[in-house]
Design an enzyme around this catalytic site. Structure first.
Site, PDB file in Angstrom:
ATOM      1  N   VAL A  67       0.845  -1.192   0.000  1.00 27.45           N
ATOM      2  CA  VAL A  67       0.000   0.000   0.000  1.00 27.45           C
ATOM      3  C   VAL A  67       0.879   1.239   0.000  1.00 27.45           C
ATOM      4  CG1 VAL A  67      -1.786   1.234   1.299  1.00 27.45           C
ATOM      5  CG2 VAL A  67      -1.729  -1.251   1.345  1.00 27.45           C
ATOM      6  N   CYS A  68       0.431   2.275  -0.698  1.00 28.10           N
ATOM      7  CA  CYS A  68       1.069   3.591  -0.617  1.00 28.10           C
ATOM      8  C   CYS A  68      -0.042   4.627  -0.631  1.00 28.10           C
ATOM      9  CB  CYS A  68       2.072   3.788  -1.756  1.00 28.10           C
ATOM     10  SG  CYS A  68       1.323   3.886  -3.386  1.00 28.10           S
ATOM     11  N   ALA A  69       0.240   5.852  -1.013  1.00 34.02           N
ATOM     12  CA  ALA A  69      -0.778   6.901  -1.004  1.00 34.02           C
ATOM     13  C   ALA A  69      -1.803   6.707  -2.121  1.00 34.02           C
ATOM     14  CB  ALA A  69      -0.130   8.273  -1.105  1.00 34.02           C
TER      15      ALA A  69
END
Length: 198
Positions: A67-69
């Site tokens: 997951v990231c932004a």
């Protein structure tokens, strides 16, 4: 070496349903992570992913969600892991998409003040350099090349879906993990890799 593959993407609803059985690794900077992350996610910044390779190899297949932004960094992280024979999935829309779908973001009560998202840091830095280049260009036209260089870098970044400025900014002290936090995340990964598959 396993050839890179396109990562499997999970939408928010599918990820939420599967969350209890997934190991979630947030590849953003510690400041971004502290500002809000998917519940249960471990923070291993993208540029520290190599230190997690041994533990990630021991995780059961199809149970690792990165997951990231927005999803761009986690897609890149999936490709890096694929080069090392580790299969991973990415969350479509990242934590932004997660929050937009009304899902809870966890914020540790004792977390340090939140750092701007990497995208915001890049926009601020690029905009500042362009303004400085244009201002100094009034004194000598050669300074306008500074602004032109940043503009070219932004175009290259969009075409390649990479960002050299983000890589540089991620090395600033406020974007670096504390050694104890990184060790705790790696230890948690190790425990999950040793747990029996349910």
């Amino acid at each position: 070496m396993t050839p890179p593959h396109d990562p499997r993407a999970l939408d928010v609803d599918e990820a939420r349903t599967r969350l209890p059985g997934l190991t979630v690794v947030d590849v953003r900077t510690p400041g971004e992570y502290a500002a809000g992350h998917v519940p249960g996610a471990l923070n291993i910044p993208l540029d520290h992913l190599d230190s997690a390779l041994p533990a990630l190899r021991r995780l059961p297949g199809e149970r690792l969600l990165l997951v990231c932004a927005s999803g761009a960094r986690s897609e890149n992280a999936c490709r890096v892991l694929a080069e090392h024979g580790i299969r991973a999935m990415t969350l479509t829309g990242g934590t932004q998409g997660w929050a937009q779908r009304g899902q809870e973001l966890h914020r540790p009560p004792s977390s340090p003040s939140a750092t701007w998202s990497m995208e915001r840091q890049v926009r601020f830095t690029a905009g500042s350099i362009v303004l400085v280049g244009l201002g100094l260009g009034l004194l000598h036209p050669a300074w306008q090349l500074l602004s032109a260089g940043i503009a070219g870098g932004l175009v290259f970044s969009a075409l390649t879906n990479t960002c050299g400025m983000a890589a540089l900014l991620s090395r600033l002290p406020h974007n670096r993990p504390r050694p104890a936090d990184l060790e705790a995340a790696l230890a948690a990964l190790e425990r999950r890799g040793q747990a029996p598959v349910t």
